[in-house]
Every structure is written in structure tokens, then in C-alpha cells.
Design a protein around this motif. Structure first.
Motif, PDB file in Angstrom:
ATOM      1  N   LEU A 193     -48.500  61.533 -10.077  1.00  0.00           N
ATOM      2  CA  LEU A 193     -47.470  62.528  -9.792  1.00  0.00           C
ATOM      3  C   LEU A 193     -46.088  61.888  -9.706  1.00  0.00           C
ATOM      4  CD1 LEU A 193     -49.491  64.599  -7.200  1.00  0.00           C
ATOM      5  CD2 LEU A 193     -48.505  65.516  -9.304  1.00  0.00           C
ATOM      6  N   LEU A 194     -46.014  60.726  -9.069  1.00  0.00           N
ATOM      7  CA  LEU A 194     -44.707  60.068  -8.906  1.00  0.00           C
ATOM      8  C   LEU A 194     -44.129  59.612 -10.239  1.00  0.00           C
ATOM      9  CD1 LEU A 194     -45.332  57.977  -5.660  1.00  0.00           C
ATOM     10  CD2 LEU A 194     -43.870  59.995  -5.927  1.00  0.00           C
ATOM     11  N   SER A 195     -44.994  59.455 -11.226  1.00  0.00           N
ATOM     12  CA  SER A 195     -44.500  59.013 -12.536  1.00  0.00           C
ATOM     13  C   SER A 195     -43.905  60.178 -13.330  1.00  0.00           C
ATOM     14  CB  SER A 195     -45.633  58.378 -13.339  1.00  0.00           C
ATOM     15  OG  SER A 195     -46.568  59.378 -13.736  1.00  0.00           O
ATOM     16  N   VAL A 196     -44.108  61.391 -12.839  1.00  0.00           N
ATOM     17  CA  VAL A 196     -43.553  62.559 -13.535  1.00  0.00           C
ATOM     18  C   VAL A 196     -42.103  62.748 -13.125  1.00  0.00           C
ATOM     19  CG1 VAL A 196     -43.760  65.053 -13.859  1.00  0.00           C
ATOM     20  CG2 VAL A 196     -45.817  63.664 -13.516  1.00  0.00           C
ATOM     21  N   TRP A 197     -41.217  62.918 -14.121  1.00  0.00           N
ATOM     22  CA  TRP A 197     -39.798  63.093 -13.813  1.00  0.00           C
ATOM     23  C   TRP A 197     -39.602  64.382 -13.027  1.00  0.00           C
ATOM     24  CZ3 TRP A 197     -35.891  66.610 -14.469  1.00  0.00           C
ATOM     25  CH2 TRP A 197     -34.588  66.144 -14.204  1.00  0.00           C
ATOM     26  N   GLY A 198     -38.946  64.281 -11.881  1.00  0.00           N
ATOM     27  CA  GLY A 198     -38.697  65.468 -11.074  1.00  0.00           C
ATOM     28  C   GLY A 198     -39.590  65.563  -9.849  1.00  0.00           C
ATOM     29  N   ILE A 199     -40.584  64.679  -9.789  1.00  0.00           N
ATOM     30  CA  ILE A 199     -41.479  64.666  -8.631  1.00  0.00           C
ATOM     31  C   ILE A 199     -41.288  63.382  -7.850  1.00  0.00           C
ATOM     32  CG2 ILE A 199     -43.868  64.704  -7.859  1.00  0.00           C
ATOM     33  CD1 ILE A 199     -44.548  66.484 -10.065  1.00  0.00           C
ATOM     34  N   GLY A 200     -40.739  63.525  -6.655  1.00  0.00           N
ATOM     35  CA  GLY A 200     -40.550  62.391  -5.764  1.00  0.00           C
ATOM     36  C   GLY A 200     -41.642  62.377  -4.711  1.00  0.00           C
ATOM     37  N   PRO A 201     -41.524  61.527  -3.710  1.00  0.00           N
ATOM     38  CA  PRO A 201     -42.592  61.367  -2.715  1.00  0.00           C
ATOM     39  C   PRO A 201     -42.942  62.650  -1.970  1.00  0.00           C
ATOM     40  CG  PRO A 201     -40.590  60.160  -2.105  1.00  0.00           C
ATOM     41  CD  PRO A 201     -40.440  60.548  -3.524  1.00  0.00           C
ATOM     42  N   GLU A 202     -41.952  63.415  -1.549  1.00  0.00           N
ATOM     43  CA  GLU A 202     -42.294  64.604  -0.772  1.00  0.00           C
ATOM     44  C   GLU A 202     -42.983  65.664  -1.625  1.00  0.00           C
ATOM     45  OE1 GLU A 202     -39.186  66.561   1.490  1.00  0.00           O
ATOM     46  OE2 GLU A 202     -40.513  68.259   1.847  1.00  0.00           O
ATOM     47  N   THR A 203     -42.481  65.876  -2.817  1.00  0.00           N
ATOM     48  CA  THR A 203     -43.094  66.868  -3.695  1.00  0.00           C
ATOM     49  C   THR A 203     -44.505  66.436  -4.089  1.00  0.00           C
ATOM     50  OG1 THR A 203     -40.886  67.346  -4.544  1.00  0.00           O
ATOM     51  CG2 THR A 203     -42.741  68.232  -5.780  1.00  0.00           C
TER      52      THR A 203
END
Length: 225
Positions: A133-143
Motif C-alpha cells: 500500500l505504501l508503494s502506491v502513489w497517494g497512500i501514506g502511512p495513515e491511509t
DNA sequence: AACCAGGACGTGA
DNA sequence: TCACGTCATGGT
């Protein structure tokens, strides 16, 4: 096992179960905010792949945005039949921007939704890892943690701005703690239970939204201190 | 009428 | 790593 468990019990006792998302199939109820209350105490959700997708989309749309505005965007998307990976993938970008306008940042978020639709399709029926998930652009730790906790029911504690503000103010964590350190602090001191994780995060948002807004941050917490 | 909301990214030290 | 500017609408 210390104060953060006592705080959890107090918050849960005071506000009750929050029943966050999904929204769209459960928007009939009205809670005491005048907002839609959904399905408190039902931890079987999301039940379908579409509901799971809706949770993910909501998690992206609510980045630095009031949930009330996200509700409008989600309802607009539902009308376009766009709470579906395939439809969202194909939908005209300008139409998408228009639909999510109430949630703000529509240039960034339209792009994020498109990219996430691709990702969601690509993982098929597998559960993505946190790093996926973190490797997807637009998804940071909280998301990423929100998606794992609320859409995939994995025990990842979600940390947001309120969590840091509230618990530094209560003197339980240090001001220089970063996201991962705060997350560990909660996970090491709480029962490893998705219900606790889900409710605690929602309860923090609820409580801090009243007593820990930036303006009222210096006010004394009437419930916890 | 500023200020903030259920953050993340790009850039530059 | 970390600090800072940027993104945007709508409620208070």
C-alpha cells in the motif's frame, strides 16, 4: 497496560461504539451530530468487495478533509456507479473531479483514486501488505493503516494528527515522536484486537474533534484530566 | 474572515 | 531523516 487502556474505556463508555465505515449502505441512521451514524457494534463489515473498495476510497478522500465533505463526494460517486474498481478506472477524469469536488484537493485526489483503482484490481483477492500500500502513489502511512484496519480488518493502529496532539497534551507521548513510534506505542500497550483498534481511533477523532482542535488545544480535557 | 478538517508529496537542507 | 510549502472545499 496502563493509562491508554483506561482512556479507551472512558471514551468508549462516554461516546459509545462509533461504527465508521462503510457508509453508503447504512446511511439511514442519524446520530447526535446530525451526521449519519452507520452501524455501531457491527464488526462484520465490510461484507462485500464493493464495500471494501468504498472504505478504501473514503480513506483516500478524507485525507486532511472533514468527513462531512467526504460523505457528499461518496454519494456523488455512487450516483455515477463509480464505487467500483472497473468503473472508477474508466471514468472520465473531469467527471471524477466534479464528483469529488466537495472533498477538496480534487486534482490530486482524482489522480489518487485512479491509481488506487488500478492497484485494487491488480491485487485481486489477496490482502495487500502495508508496504504494498505504501508503494502506491497517494497512500501514506495513515491511509495505509486505515485501509488495512477498516477495509481488510488487519490489526494496524491508525495514527492521525489528533492522536499525536491529544496524547502529547495528556503527557503520554513525547512531542518528537514520529508516526511509526506513536503507532508502536499504542500497539505495544493495547490488546491486539481489530475492534479495539477500530474503535479507539474513531473515539480519538470524536473526542479530540471536540476538545483538541488547534484553537482549543490549551483547554483542559474535561473527561480525561 | 481567518482557521481548520479522520494527509501526502515534492523539494531542499 | 526532517522541516516546509502546496493542494481546495466547506463549516465555524
Amino acid at each position: 497496560m496502563c493509562q491508554i487502556n483506561q482512556i479507551y474505556n472512558k471514551l468508549l463508555d462516554h461516546y459509545g461504539a462509533q461504527g465508521w465505515w462503510p457508509l453508503l449502505d447504512y446511511q439511514k441512521n442519524i446520530n447526535d451530530d446530525g451526521l449519519w451514524g452507520y452501524h455501531p457494534d457491527d464488526y462484520s463489515l465490510p461484507k462485500t468487495k464493493i464495500q471494501r473498495f468504498e472504505v478504501c476510497i473514503g480513506a483516500i478522500l478524507t485525507q486532511n478533509t472533514a468527513w462531512k465533505n467526504v460523505q457528499k463526494a461518496l454519494i456523488n460517486l455512487k450516483k455515477l456507479n463509480a464505487i467500483k474498481p472497473d468503473t472508477l478506472k474508466k471514468i472520465d477524469i473531469e467527471k471524477l473531479k466534479k464528483a469529488i469536488t466537495p472533498a477538496g484537493y480534487y486534482n490530486q485526489k482524482s489522480k489518487k483514486l485512479k491509481i488506487f483503482a488500478d492497484f485494487f484490481i491488480s491485487v485481486k483477492n489477496k490482502i495487500p501488505t502495508r508496504n504494498d500500500l505504501l508503494s502506491v502513489w497517494g497512500i501514506g502511512p495513515e491511509t495505509a493503516d486505515s485501509i488495512l484496519l477498516y477495509a481488510y480488518k488487519k490489526p494496524e493502529f491508525v495514527v492521525d494528527a489528533y492522536t499525536k496532539r491529544m496524547f502529547t497534551n495528556l503527557g503520554l507521548i513525547d512531542d518528537n515522536y514520529n508516526y511509526e513510534k506513536i503507532k508502536s506505542f499504542f500497539e505495544e500497550n493495547l490488546k491486539n484486537d481489530i475492534i479495539v483498534y477500530q474503535e479507539y481511533h474513531a473515539l480519538i477523532v470524536k473526542h479530540a474533534g471536540i476538545y483538541y482542535r488547534k484553537k482549543t488545544n490549551t483547554c483542559k480535557d474535561p473527561l480525561l484530566s
